[in-house]
Design a protein around this motif. Sequence first.
Motif, mmCIF file in Angstrom:
data_model
loop_
_atom_site.group_PDB
_atom_site.id
_atom_site.type_symbol
_atom_site.label_atom_id
_atom_site.label_comp_id
_atom_site.label_asym_id
_atom_site.label_seq_id
_atom_site.Cartn_x
_atom_site.Cartn_y
_atom_site.Cartn_z
ATOM 1 N N PRO A 120 54.484 -6.674 -29.056
ATOM 2 C CA PRO A 120 53.805 -7.063 -27.821
ATOM 3 C C PRO A 120 54.269 -8.424 -27.333
ATOM 4 N N ASP A 121 54.139 -8.635 -26.034
ATOM 5 C CA ASP A 121 54.259 -9.985 -25.513
ATOM 6 C C ASP A 121 52.895 -10.659 -25.655
ATOM 7 N N VAL A 122 52.712 -11.813 -25.064
ATOM 8 C CA VAL A 122 51.429 -12.512 -25.107
ATOM 9 C C VAL A 122 51.017 -12.861 -23.682
ATOM 10 N N GLU A 123 49.926 -12.247 -23.253
ATOM 11 C CA GLU A 123 49.345 -12.522 -21.945
ATOM 12 C C GLU A 123 47.871 -12.870 -22.162
ATOM 13 N N TRP A 124 47.514 -14.115 -21.944
ATOM 14 C CA TRP A 124 46.133 -14.536 -22.160
ATOM 15 C C TRP A 124 45.257 -14.023 -21.029
ATOM 16 N N VAL A 125 44.173 -13.333 -21.400
ATOM 17 C CA VAL A 125 43.275 -12.724 -20.415
ATOM 18 C C VAL A 125 41.848 -13.167 -20.699
ATOM 19 N N GLU A 126 40.986 -12.968 -19.724
ATOM 20 C CA GLU A 126 39.591 -13.401 -19.846
ATOM 21 C C GLU A 126 38.697 -12.352 -20.491
ATOM 22 N N SER A 127 39.056 -11.081 -20.355
ATOM 23 C CA SER A 127 38.171 -10.010 -20.809
ATOM 24 C C SER A 127 38.841 -9.153 -21.878
ATOM 25 N N PRO A 128 38.120 -8.800 -22.944
ATOM 26 C CA PRO A 128 38.698 -7.909 -23.952
ATOM 27 C C PRO A 128 38.856 -6.473 -23.481
ATOM 28 N N SER A 129 38.314 -6.153 -22.318
ATOM 29 C CA SER A 129 38.469 -4.804 -21.769
ATOM 30 C C SER A 129 39.653 -4.694 -20.811
ATOM 31 N N ASP A 130 40.408 -5.774 -20.654
ATOM 32 C CA ASP A 130 41.570 -5.781 -19.759
ATOM 33 C C ASP A 130 42.755 -5.124 -20.478
ATOM 34 N N LEU A 131 42.756 -3.795 -20.507
ATOM 35 C CA LEU A 131 43.724 -3.048 -21.311
ATOM 36 C C LEU A 131 44.793 -2.340 -20.487
ATOM 37 N N ALA A 132 44.809 -2.551 -19.186
ATOM 38 C CA ALA A 132 45.868 -1.961 -18.368
ATOM 39 C C ALA A 132 47.184 -2.684 -18.643
ATOM 40 N N VAL A 133 48.236 -1.917 -18.862
ATOM 41 C CA VAL A 133 49.540 -2.524 -19.096
ATOM 42 C C VAL A 133 49.988 -3.249 -17.835
ATOM 43 N N ASN A 134 50.434 -4.469 -18.002
ATOM 44 C CA ASN A 134 50.898 -5.278 -16.876
ATOM 45 C C ASN A 134 52.385 -5.018 -16.670
ATOM 46 N N ALA A 135 52.700 -4.104 -15.753
ATOM 47 C CA ALA A 135 54.095 -3.727 -15.511
ATOM 48 C C ALA A 135 54.929 -4.884 -14.991
ATOM 49 N N ALA A 136 54.268 -5.877 -14.394
ATOM 50 C CA ALA A 136 54.997 -7.030 -13.862
ATOM 51 C C ALA A 136 55.643 -7.861 -14.964
ATOM 52 N N ARG A 137 55.229 -7.648 -16.198
ATOM 53 C CA ARG A 137 55.793 -8.410 -17.305
ATOM 54 C C ARG A 137 57.030 -7.746 -17.919
ATOM 55 N N LEU A 138 57.419 -6.580 -17.395
ATOM 56 C CA LEU A 138 58.576 -5.882 -17.944
ATOM 57 C C LEU A 138 59.869 -6.689 -17.813
ATOM 58 N N PRO A 139 60.181 -7.305 -16.667
ATOM 59 C CA PRO A 139 61.429 -8.069 -16.592
ATOM 60 C C PRO A 139 61.524 -9.178 -17.640
ATOM 61 N N ALA A 140 60.420 -9.876 -17.890
ATOM 62 C CA ALA A 140 60.439 -10.921 -18.916
ATOM 63 C C ALA A 140 60.656 -10.316 -20.296
ATOM 64 N N ALA A 141 60.033 -9.148 -20.540
ATOM 65 C CA ALA A 141 60.236 -8.480 -21.825
ATOM 66 C C ALA A 141 61.691 -8.065 -21.999
ATOM 67 N N ILE A 142 62.289 -7.547 -20.945
ATOM 68 C CA ILE A 142 63.698 -7.145 -21.015
ATOM 69 C C ILE A 142 64.576 -8.338 -21.358
ATOM 70 N N ALA A 143 64.289 -9.473 -20.747
ATOM 71 C CA ALA A 143 65.078 -10.680 -21.029
ATOM 72 C C ALA A 143 64.985 -11.063 -22.500
ATOM 73 N N GLU A 144 63.803 -10.938 -23.095
ATOM 74 C CA GLU A 144 63.636 -11.267 -24.511
ATOM 75 C C GLU A 144 64.328 -10.242 -25.396
ATOM 76 N N ILE A 145 64.207 -8.978 -25.048
ATOM 77 C CA ILE A 145 64.820 -7.912 -25.848
ATOM 78 C C ILE A 145 66.342 -8.047 -25.862
ATOM 79 N N LYS A 146 66.925 -8.369 -24.720
ATOM 80 C CA LYS A 146 68.384 -8.428 -24.620
ATOM 81 C C LYS A 146 68.983 -9.575 -25.416
ATOM 82 N N LYS A 147 68.164 -10.517 -25.840
ATOM 83 C CA LYS A 147 68.673 -11.594 -26.690
ATOM 84 C C LYS A 147 69.141 -11.057 -28.032
ATOM 85 N N TYR A 148 68.455 -9.996 -28.541
ATOM 86 C CA TYR A 148 68.860 -9.431 -29.833
ATOM 87 C C TYR A 148 69.389 -8.007 -29.724
#
Length: 434
Positions: free
Chosen positions: A320-348
């Motif tokens: 997982p990445d780390v996205e700080w949220v206010e509610s423990p019920s905020d379980l919808a995947v944040n698709a906007a974070r995919l580009p940042a995840a791709i950048a991290e994945i491509k490092k390795y």
Amino acid sequence: MFARTAQRQFQSPHLRSLARSFSGTAPAGTDFTHVVIGGGAVGLAIARALASHSHSSSPSSNSNSNSTLLLERHPHTGTETSSRNSEVIHAGLYYGPHSLKTRLCIRGRSALYSFCARYGVPHARVGKWVVAQDEAQGEALAGIHEVCRTAGLGVPTRWVGREEARRLEPEVRALGGVLESPETGIVDSHALMTALLGQFEESGGVLAVNSAVVGVEALGSRAGGDGWRITVRDAATGSESSITTSTIINSAGLGAADIHNMIVPPDKHVRLYYAKGNYFSYASSTPKVRRLIYPVTAPGAGGLGTHLTLDLAGRMRFGPDVEWVESPSDLAVNAARLPAAIAEIKKYLPSIDESALTPDYAGIRPKLAPAGAVATGGGGFVDFHIRKEDGFEGWVNLLGIESPGLTSCLAIGEMVRDMLYGSGKVEGSAALGT
């Protein structure tokens, strides 16, 4: 063995009649000997350990002199953090040699492998590489290796040479070095929890689902000395029932601070902070990777980085990445974070097919410290809080149970049992705020 699992799930309208069947038989005239709040992997393991202890102490099938009730606010067990994670069996690399996390992770890892093998829980000891990309990250790996080598932890690690790494995982980039953890593995968390629940019920334990705790009262002149009264609300009907218990275990995960705050005075209230982790599935069969790949953890990251894990069919997923949220019920995947995840994945894994990555699921990690104050090691490290709280009888409190909670669940169950029934003093966490 597990055939009775679905047949013994009581909802809170049944608690009064259920309690009457136990009333007067448990110590101090309470309805139950133990009530465990929270049916995730850790709560299930604790309930199993307590029910097994009670069953062995009073093995007659007709005796209710020791009884364990597990309360779960959702319709099913394990629907929060326990089923929304990487399903990794951690080796114990990251948490410092003297921490409760390390102690429980190492003991729990060994117990979990044995449990899975004995009871047919799908798992695999696939191993893990932690990969560095520069000199500074390589030094961080060397520090991890040195602690594992010299601290007597029982956490084997080894350096993987450049040629060996290229031969075994040609698609993985590791410019600053590779440290292997051969004891790291994966587990089917749902099958694990089914097995734990089945054993809990085989020992006479009772599960009450759709049962949200809305009130806790310590009884007696010494708080909890005469037991505890718990008020439970049925999630479907809204009706409330009260039961009593000799001991209470707060293993409510994302809701643990709420339970804690029902018990202590306002000046002792705590809050949890919620680190959401987004996961991304991968639809392509290439590149092919055969073990878990983790980046070197950045200080203060609040997690272990966006890593590559495998399911038991060998399919890759990332997070997982780390996205700080206010509610423990905020379980919808944040698709906007995919580009940042791709950048991290491509490092390795530079040959990753970006078009094959899609948002999959998200989980929430309950943290005892906010963003900016959390690190995986070093000065900002926050350990598990597992403690018999001062000034209360029969209360074991668990807060901030995040990774490696799944790996540690069996060891945590044994620890809580021994806190209540062990012949010697079991060292738990320090008091909050100390």
